[in-house]
Design an enzyme around this catalytic site. Structure first.
Site, PDB file in Angstrom:
ATOM      1  N   GLN A   1       4.600  -2.125   2.938  1.00  0.00           N
ATOM      2  CA  GLN A   1       4.199  -3.431   2.423  1.00  0.00           C
ATOM      3  C   GLN A   1       4.564  -4.530   3.414  1.00  0.00           C
ATOM      4  O   GLN A   1       5.427  -4.350   4.273  1.00  0.00           O
ATOM      5  CB  GLN A   1       4.785  -3.668   1.040  1.00  0.00           C
ATOM      6  CG  GLN A   1       6.284  -3.692   0.967  1.00  0.00           C
ATOM      7  CD  GLN A   1       6.752  -3.591  -0.499  1.00  0.00           C
ATOM      8  OE1 GLN A   1       6.127  -2.931  -1.325  1.00  0.00           O
ATOM      9  NE2 GLN A   1       7.845  -4.251  -0.807  1.00  0.00           N
TER      10      GLN A   1
ATOM     11  N   ALA B   1       0.863  -1.185   0.000  1.00  0.00           N
ATOM     12  CA  ALA B   1       0.000   0.000   0.000  1.00  0.00           C
ATOM     13  C   ALA B   1       0.898   1.232   0.000  1.00  0.00           C
ATOM     14  O   ALA B   1       2.123   1.105  -0.077  1.00  0.00           O
ATOM     15  CB  ALA B   1      -0.908  -0.035   1.219  1.00  0.00           C
TER      16      ALA B   1
ATOM     17  N   ASP C   1     -10.948   1.043  11.647  1.00  0.00           N
ATOM     18  CA  ASP C   1     -10.827   0.732  10.224  1.00  0.00           C
ATOM     19  C   ASP C   1     -11.275  -0.694   9.876  1.00  0.00           C
ATOM     20  O   ASP C   1     -10.515  -1.451   9.271  1.00  0.00           O
ATOM     21  CB  ASP C   1      -9.327   0.910   9.877  1.00  0.00           C
ATOM     22  CG  ASP C   1      -9.116   1.361   8.457  1.00  0.00           C
ATOM     23  OD1 ASP C   1     -10.103   1.684   7.789  1.00  0.00           O
ATOM     24  OD2 ASP C   1      -7.946   1.377   8.024  1.00  0.00           O
TER      25      ASP C   1
HETATM   26  N1  LIG Z   1       0.088 -10.380  11.270  1.00  0.00           N
HETATM   27  C1  LIG Z   1      -0.280 -10.669  10.017  1.00  0.00           C
HETATM   28  N2  LIG Z   1      -0.433 -11.947   9.616  1.00  0.00           N
HETATM   29  C2  LIG Z   1      -0.795 -12.249   8.346  1.00  0.00           C
HETATM   30  N3  LIG Z   1      -1.050 -11.331   7.406  1.00  0.00           N
HETATM   31  C3  LIG Z   1      -0.938 -10.031   7.743  1.00  0.00           C
HETATM   32  C4  LIG Z   1      -0.537  -9.624   9.045  1.00  0.00           C
HETATM   33  N4  LIG Z   1      -0.517  -8.270   9.081  1.00  0.00           N
HETATM   34  C5  LIG Z   1      -0.873  -7.859   7.857  1.00  0.00           C
HETATM   35  N5  LIG Z   1      -1.139  -8.901   7.044  1.00  0.00           N
HETATM   36  C6  LIG Z   1      -1.593  -8.853   5.632  1.00  0.00           C
HETATM   37  O1  LIG Z   1      -1.112  -7.682   5.030  1.00  0.00           O
HETATM   38  C7  LIG Z   1      -2.195  -6.841   4.636  1.00  0.00           C
HETATM   39  C8  LIG Z   1      -1.816  -5.372   4.857  1.00  0.00           C
HETATM   40  O2  LIG Z   1      -1.521  -5.154   6.202  1.00  0.00           O
HETATM   41  P1  LIG Z   1      -2.107  -3.903   6.994  1.00  0.00           P
HETATM   42  O3  LIG Z   1      -1.580  -3.951   8.380  1.00  0.00           O
HETATM   43  O4  LIG Z   1      -3.581  -3.860   6.809  1.00  0.00           O
HETATM   44  O5  LIG Z   1      -1.397  -2.739   6.221  1.00  0.00           O
HETATM   45  P2  LIG Z   1      -1.948  -1.435   5.493  1.00  0.00           P
HETATM   46  O6  LIG Z   1      -1.766  -0.365   6.496  1.00  0.00           O
HETATM   47  O7  LIG Z   1      -1.050  -1.311   4.333  1.00  0.00           O
HETATM   48  O8  LIG Z   1      -3.378  -1.664   5.119  1.00  0.00           O
HETATM   49  C9  LIG Z   1      -3.355  -7.300   5.475  1.00  0.00           C
HETATM   50  O9  LIG Z   1      -4.571  -7.003   4.826  1.00  0.00           O
HETATM   51  C10 LIG Z   1      -3.101  -8.787   5.585  1.00  0.00           C
HETATM   52  O10 LIG Z   1      -3.533  -9.453   4.401  1.00  0.00           O
END
Ligand SMILES: Nc1ncnc2c1ncn2[C@@H]1O[C@H](COP(=O)(O)OP(=O)(O)O)[C@@H](O)[C@H]1O
Ligand SMILES: [Mg+2]
Length: 400
Positions: A103, A99, A251
């Protein structure tokens, strides 16, 4: 004679606003991360923007191509002060998600623990600070040359936005938010908040326990899961956050919620949390009392206490009574089963644009959280009734 009836005129005005809002969305997307985030920030401000803008801006996506693995390596090694292979026994070079802020890469720690490592884009804080400074000078110039507009309000809005965005890109804060939320939801065994590995977490890198699941909007992949039960568990967990702790994950869209094979819910992404003040929480209780006792002036006092109505005179209060009454009558004549949150939301939007109303940022997030949650829960169980699910919480608050 006018060519259009007033209905046509208002439809034309809506279409015109919709077109402008779409153009704005395209421009913000082109301008990059700060402006995409600004659009998302404004999209919750129903007191400031017309509905068409709220809707268009909430479609803003910050999907961008991933950055190169060399940059990932440089940032992680710089932040964690060690070589990648000194900390991890494996680190996937392809990100699982990317994003505009950062990432996420799958990796394994030396002790065998599977983790998700979120890595921030290089120079992000500088870019954001430069953009914020640019926006401030733009408003300063607009004010200096007397362009019509409430520039002081825009200044404070930009400051508020800047604070939120800078907090969102601080992964240490995100880790603390995750820990706090896990504490808030400790009695909800069906909810998983990934653990944070603090040893490998800094402002620009966050290392979490890998928790994999199916994204909640892919319900066709969730055949063996009891979706109705899941819907109820999700709503209970969010009601607990907002009604009991006044602290909530702001969110809850489908990208940030996944379901494990055993039907547990994983929440990701703790960059945006919000809380209610004591006064607002008490105001909320008063508000519910007002609704249940059919006491409209108590209800208006509660709105004042929550900061939704500006301080007003007695006369203003009488005027307000007349404009709130239609919604009031709707809520009191429809049965719990019939109350349509979408309809209610539209009415509330119109009301909020009245000059007596303002929407404190945290309540704007609260509304967005409820709307997002409603949408998710309805895809799991089309018959889900939010108000009925919330009633036990309302009752518990009223007796406490
Ligand atoms: N602890 C985790 N375990 C598995 N997948 C994760 C984890 N944290 C994030 N992800 C994956 O990465 C994606 C993006 O992470 P996120 O924290 O939502 O970041 P952003 O702020 O870019 O939206 C999530 O939608 C998920 O699919
Ligand atoms: Mg996310």
């Amino acid at each position: 004679m006018s060519l259009w009836t007033s209905k046509d005129k208002s439809e034309r005005a809506c279409a015109e606003r919709r077109k402008k809002a779409q153009q704005l969305r395209a421009v913000l997307t082109k301008l990059g991360v700060t402006f995409i985030k600004l659009g998302q920030f404004l999209s919750v401000r129903r007191d400031i923007l017309p509905l068409e803008f709220v809707e268009e801006l909430s479609l803003l996506q910050d999907k961008v191509p991933p950055f190169a693995f060399v940059e990932v390596r440089t940032t992680v090694e710089h932040e964690l002060e060690a070589k990648l292979n000194e900390i991890f026994c494996s680190f996937e070079s392809e990100p699982m998600a990317s994003a505009s802020i950062g990432q996420v890469h799958k990796a394994t720690l030396k002790n065998g623990q599977a983790v998700a490592v979120k890595v921030q884009r290089a120079n992000l804080a500088q870019v954001i600070n430069q953009d914020l400074a640019f926006l401030r000078s733009l408003f300063r110039a607009a004010k200096a040359i007397n362009i019509k507009g409430d520039w002081d309000s825009w200044f404070s809005l930009i400051d508020e936005f800047g604070q939120c965005l800078l907090a969102e890109i601080d992964y240490l804060q995100e880790g603390r938010n995750a820990d706090h939320l896990r504490q808030v939801l400790r009695n909800f065994p069906a909810i998983i908040i990934p653990r944070i590995f603090w040893r490998y977490t800094t402002r620009r890198v966050i290392t979490e326990e890998l928790c994999e699941g199916v994204k909640i909007d892919k319900i066709s992949l969730l055949k063996d899961i009891d979706l109705k039960r899941l819907a109820k568990q999700i709503v209970d967990a969010y009601l607990e956050q907002m009604m009991v702790h006044g602290y909530f994950h702001a969110d809850p869209h489908a990208g940030n919620l996944a379901v494990t094979n055993e039907g547990k819910l994983i929440i990701y992404d703790f960059g945006m949390v919000s809380h209610l003040s004591e006064g607002q929480q008490q105001g909320m209780i008063k508000l519910i009392h007002g609704v249940i006792d059919n006491n409209i002036s108590g209800f208006i006092e509660a709105l004042e206490q929550m900061g939704i109505i500006r301080a007003i005179s007695r006369q203003d209060k009488e005027y307000l009574l007349t404009i709130i009454e239609p919604i009031w009558v709707y809520c009191h004549t429809a049965s719990t089963e019939e109350i349509d949150l979408l309809h209610l939301e539209k009415e509330i939007n119109v009301l909020l644009r009245n000059r007596y109303f303002q929407l404190p940022a945290n309540l704007a997030y609260l509304i967005r959280m409820i709307v997002a949650l409603e949408a998710i829960v309805r895809t799991l169980n089309p018959n889900f009734n939010f108000i009925r699910a919330a009633s036990p919480y309302f009752r518990a608050l009223l007796v406490s």
